[in-house]
Design a protein around this motif. Sequence first.
Motif, PDB file in Angstrom:
ATOM      1  N   VAL A   1    -127.490 -15.568 -29.727  1.00  0.00           N
ATOM      2  CA  VAL A   1    -127.144 -16.545 -30.747  1.00  0.00           C
ATOM      3  C   VAL A   1    -127.973 -16.256 -31.996  1.00  0.00           C
ATOM      4  CG1 VAL A   1    -128.865 -18.214 -29.882  1.00  0.00           C
ATOM      5  CG2 VAL A   1    -126.915 -19.025 -31.253  1.00  0.00           C
ATOM      6  N   ILE A   2    -127.366 -16.490 -33.163  1.00  0.00           N
ATOM      7  CA  ILE A   2    -128.050 -16.314 -34.440  1.00  0.00           C
ATOM      8  C   ILE A   2    -127.862 -17.604 -35.230  1.00  0.00           C
ATOM      9  CG2 ILE A   2    -128.257 -14.912 -36.538  1.00  0.00           C
ATOM     10  CD1 ILE A   2    -126.714 -12.696 -35.047  1.00  0.00           C
ATOM     11  N   THR A   3    -128.962 -18.242 -35.609  1.00  0.00           N
ATOM     12  CA  THR A   3    -128.866 -19.522 -36.312  1.00  0.00           C
ATOM     13  C   THR A   3    -129.529 -19.447 -37.679  1.00  0.00           C
ATOM     14  OG1 THR A   3    -130.904 -20.317 -35.242  1.00  0.00           O
ATOM     15  CG2 THR A   3    -128.807 -20.875 -34.180  1.00  0.00           C
ATOM     16  N   PHE A   4    -128.977 -20.200 -38.604  1.00  0.00           N
ATOM     17  CA  PHE A   4    -129.553 -20.361 -39.940  1.00  0.00           C
ATOM     18  C   PHE A   4    -129.553 -21.842 -40.258  1.00  0.00           C
ATOM     19  CE2 PHE A   4    -128.752 -21.203 -44.457  1.00  0.00           C
ATOM     20  CZ  PHE A   4    -129.840 -20.578 -45.030  1.00  0.00           C
ATOM     21  N   ALA A   5    -130.679 -22.366 -40.747  1.00  0.00           N
ATOM     22  CA  ALA A   5    -130.791 -23.783 -41.092  1.00  0.00           C
ATOM     23  C   ALA A   5    -130.575 -23.969 -42.585  1.00  0.00           C
ATOM     24  CB  ALA A   5    -132.154 -24.329 -40.679  1.00  0.00           C
ATOM     25  N   ASP A   6    -129.554 -24.726 -42.949  1.00  0.00           N
ATOM     26  CA  ASP A   6    -129.224 -25.010 -44.339  1.00  0.00           C
ATOM     27  C   ASP A   6    -129.816 -26.364 -44.715  1.00  0.00           C
ATOM     28  OD1 ASP A   6    -128.156 -25.390 -46.822  1.00  0.00           O
ATOM     29  OD2 ASP A   6    -126.055 -25.290 -46.206  1.00  0.00           O
ATOM     30  N   THR A   7    -130.812 -26.358 -45.590  1.00  0.00           N
ATOM     31  CA  THR A   7    -131.456 -27.604 -46.021  1.00  0.00           C
ATOM     32  C   THR A   7    -130.639 -28.353 -47.060  1.00  0.00           C
ATOM     33  OG1 THR A   7    -132.660 -26.596 -47.861  1.00  0.00           O
ATOM     34  CG2 THR A   7    -133.707 -26.511 -45.672  1.00  0.00           C
ATOM     35  N   GLY A   8    -129.591 -27.703 -47.571  1.00  0.00           N
ATOM     36  CA  GLY A   8    -128.840 -28.268 -48.679  1.00  0.00           C
ATOM     37  C   GLY A   8    -129.393 -27.854 -50.027  1.00  0.00           C
ATOM     38  N   GLY A   9    -130.510 -27.127 -50.012  1.00  0.00           N
ATOM     39  CA  GLY A   9    -131.128 -26.682 -51.251  1.00  0.00           C
ATOM     40  C   GLY A   9    -131.110 -25.174 -51.414  1.00  0.00           C
ATOM     41  N   GLU A  10    -130.249 -24.509 -50.667  1.00  0.00           N
ATOM     42  CA  GLU A  10    -130.205 -23.049 -50.727  1.00  0.00           C
ATOM     43  C   GLU A  10    -129.562 -22.583 -52.035  1.00  0.00           C
ATOM     44  OE1 GLU A  10    -131.780 -21.760 -48.245  1.00  0.00           O
ATOM     45  OE2 GLU A  10    -131.821 -23.627 -47.102  1.00  0.00           O
ATOM     46  N   LYS A  11    -129.986 -21.412 -52.479  1.00  0.00           N
ATOM     47  CA  LYS A  11    -129.370 -20.810 -53.658  1.00  0.00           C
ATOM     48  C   LYS A  11    -127.977 -20.288 -53.293  1.00  0.00           C
ATOM     49  CE  LYS A  11    -133.936 -19.162 -55.167  1.00  0.00           C
ATOM     50  NZ  LYS A  11    -134.647 -18.956 -53.892  1.00  0.00           N
ATOM     51  N   PRO A  12    -127.049 -20.271 -54.236  1.00  0.00           N
ATOM     52  CA  PRO A  12    -125.692 -19.773 -53.935  1.00  0.00           C
ATOM     53  C   PRO A  12    -125.694 -18.351 -53.385  1.00  0.00           C
ATOM     54  CG  PRO A  12    -125.714 -20.905 -56.046  1.00  0.00           C
ATOM     55  CD  PRO A  12    -127.150 -20.810 -55.612  1.00  0.00           C
ATOM     56  N   GLU A  13    -126.615 -17.513 -53.864  1.00  0.00           N
ATOM     57  CA  GLU A  13    -126.667 -16.132 -53.379  1.00  0.00           C
ATOM     58  C   GLU A  13    -127.005 -16.068 -51.896  1.00  0.00           C
ATOM     59  OE1 GLU A  13    -127.498 -15.973 -57.785  1.00  0.00           O
ATOM     60  OE2 GLU A  13    -128.069 -17.271 -56.111  1.00  0.00           O
ATOM     61  N   THR A  14    -127.800 -17.013 -51.414  1.00  0.00           N
ATOM     62  CA  THR A  14    -128.160 -17.038 -49.998  1.00  0.00           C
ATOM     63  C   THR A  14    -126.942 -17.372 -49.141  1.00  0.00           C
ATOM     64  OG1 THR A  14    -130.449 -17.646 -50.481  1.00  0.00           O
ATOM     65  CG2 THR A  14    -129.624 -18.146 -48.276  1.00  0.00           C
ATOM     66  N   ILE A  15    -126.166 -18.353 -49.553  1.00  0.00           N
ATOM     67  CA  ILE A  15    -124.961 -18.713 -48.809  1.00  0.00           C
ATOM     68  C   ILE A  15    -123.974 -17.555 -48.825  1.00  0.00           C
ATOM     69  CG2 ILE A  15    -123.062 -20.344 -48.652  1.00  0.00           C
ATOM     70  CD1 ILE A  15    -125.878 -21.484 -48.021  1.00  0.00           C
ATOM     71  N   ALA A  16    -123.841 -16.870 -49.969  1.00  0.00           N
ATOM     72  CA  ALA A  16    -122.942 -15.718 -50.056  1.00  0.00           C
ATOM     73  C   ALA A  16    -123.421 -14.588 -49.143  1.00  0.00           C
ATOM     74  CB  ALA A  16    -122.852 -15.232 -51.502  1.00  0.00           C
TER      75      ALA A  16
ATOM     76  N   ILE B   1    -123.215 -15.969 -37.481  1.00  0.00           N
ATOM     77  CA  ILE B   1    -124.363 -16.813 -37.802  1.00  0.00           C
ATOM     78  C   ILE B   1    -123.922 -18.268 -37.756  1.00  0.00           C
ATOM     79  CG2 ILE B   1    -126.071 -17.408 -39.563  1.00  0.00           C
ATOM     80  CD1 ILE B   1    -125.622 -14.478 -40.631  1.00  0.00           C
ATOM     81  N   ASP B   2    -124.556 -19.046 -36.914  1.00  0.00           N
ATOM     82  CA  ASP B   2    -124.268 -20.479 -36.818  1.00  0.00           C
ATOM     83  C   ASP B   2    -125.148 -21.221 -37.822  1.00  0.00           C
ATOM     84  OD1 ASP B   2    -122.308 -20.789 -34.619  1.00  0.00           O
ATOM     85  OD2 ASP B   2    -123.883 -19.869 -33.403  1.00  0.00           O
ATOM     86  N   VAL B   3    -124.521 -21.857 -38.800  1.00  0.00           N
ATOM     87  CA  VAL B   3    -125.248 -22.603 -39.818  1.00  0.00           C
ATOM     88  C   VAL B   3    -125.531 -24.008 -39.290  1.00  0.00           C
ATOM     89  CG1 VAL B   3    -125.197 -23.512 -42.162  1.00  0.00           C
ATOM     90  CG2 VAL B   3    -124.219 -21.260 -41.675  1.00  0.00           C
ATOM     91  N   CYS B   4    -126.810 -24.351 -39.221  1.00  0.00           N
ATOM     92  CA  CYS B   4    -127.238 -25.631 -38.662  1.00  0.00           C
ATOM     93  C   CYS B   4    -127.688 -26.552 -39.796  1.00  0.00           C
ATOM     94  CB  CYS B   4    -128.408 -25.426 -37.687  1.00  0.00           C
ATOM     95  SG  CYS B   4    -128.136 -24.114 -36.476  1.00  0.00           S
ATOM     96  N   ARG B   5    -127.257 -27.784 -39.742  1.00  0.00           N
ATOM     97  CA  ARG B   5    -127.637 -28.771 -40.764  1.00  0.00           C
ATOM     98  C   ARG B   5    -128.090 -30.060 -40.106  1.00  0.00           C
ATOM     99  NH1 ARG B   5    -122.825 -26.481 -42.543  1.00  0.00           N
ATOM    100  NH2 ARG B   5    -122.957 -25.306 -44.521  1.00  0.00           N
ATOM    101  N   LYS B   6    -129.138 -30.614 -40.632  1.00  0.00           N
ATOM    102  CA  LYS B   6    -129.573 -31.930 -40.179  1.00  0.00           C
ATOM    103  C   LYS B   6    -128.653 -32.981 -40.798  1.00  0.00           C
ATOM    104  CE  LYS B   6    -133.374 -35.253 -40.469  1.00  0.00           C
ATOM    105  NZ  LYS B   6    -133.234 -35.658 -39.054  1.00  0.00           N
ATOM    106  N   VAL B   7    -128.191 -33.904 -39.977  1.00  0.00           N
ATOM    107  CA  VAL B   7    -127.354 -35.003 -40.463  1.00  0.00           C
ATOM    108  C   VAL B   7    -128.184 -36.283 -40.389  1.00  0.00           C
ATOM    109  CG1 VAL B   7    -125.214 -36.297 -40.168  1.00  0.00           C
ATOM    110  CG2 VAL B   7    -125.290 -33.843 -39.598  1.00  0.00           C
ATOM    111  N   PRO B   8    -128.642 -36.801 -41.531  1.00  0.00           N
ATOM    112  CA  PRO B   8    -129.434 -38.036 -41.507  1.00  0.00           C
ATOM    113  C   PRO B   8    -128.554 -39.243 -41.176  1.00  0.00           C
ATOM    114  CG  PRO B   8    -129.773 -36.785 -43.548  1.00  0.00           C
ATOM    115  CD  PRO B   8    -128.562 -36.222 -42.875  1.00  0.00           C
TER     116      PRO B   8
END
Length: 341
Positions: free
Chosen positions: A36-51, A68-75
Amino acid sequence: MRDALAGRLLAVSFGAGVDSTAMLVALRAAKLRPNVITFADTGGEKPETIAHIEAMNAVLLAWGWPQIDVCRKVPLATTGYADLHGNCLKNETLPSLAFGMKSCSIKWKQDPQDQFIKGVKRGPNTRPAHPVWIEAQSTGQRIVRLIGYDCGSADLRRSKVSIPADAEFDYAYPLHLVRWIRPDCGRAITQELGAHLVPIKSACFFCPASKQWELYWLAANHPELFERALLLERTALTGRHNRFDEAAFGASWADLVRTADTFPRTTGTVGLGRSFAWNQWARVNEVVDADFRVRRSRADRARFTLLSDTLREADNALDSRTPGVTPIRFVRRLEEAAFPR
């Protein structure tokens, strides 16, 4: 590296920067396919990182590897925010790293990836456990979390304070095993994937660890994000949690930002730069106008880009996109074993 990790359950913590991308290249060279490969998206990533994540998913698909599984915290809905930037803005505070702490990283990056693998039984982040966790629990194996720290001095310091294992995971640093420093990582990516897949530094656009060359880069390439970072800082340092003592310094934080060349000496955090405020830095260096709007003329952006290139360390991530990265070959025995021609 193959001897150390072969036959283990492998979970890659992908940061989407140079080191973690090179880690994938090294793993493939060693014929080690992660589970498994995970990436945590804080919501503050630069557009180049998402690309870059999207581009790497195309590479992984061609390799026959997991995406790559993009993981996000849901408050909770009652918090009134959806990401780390909103969290700081709503609470009128700076990211914890500005105060020398790491809770923002734990809350928005480490925990979401742990929860993605282990599953969550209740709440807004409810999800089933990943198959690799189910396999580990049923067979008694331990999952190895792979972290992309290189052999440079900064990452060696970080890894020394890390623990090799905890109650749930073992930890390994593949780039240490192949002894790659940052330039090696960039060259390996260039050789095997192409220079266009050498990513920019992965970090939130309001990260307190940003250096001055990165601020110039952000102002040149994403002025709207730089302005959002400046607003976050002003809100935190003039809001209800403001601990800046006007009596001790003869002026408020806002006044010093607008008029002073430097801040008075203090042991407290005075802004996103910890020892300096981004707002004041931007004003003194003529990055913003009197209303703290980033200057957007072609000449201004060219100046910011030039300053970013000039100040950037040679071994740092290629945020300035300076051309001319020279490919090198892998160590011969590693290359012939992994990439037969």
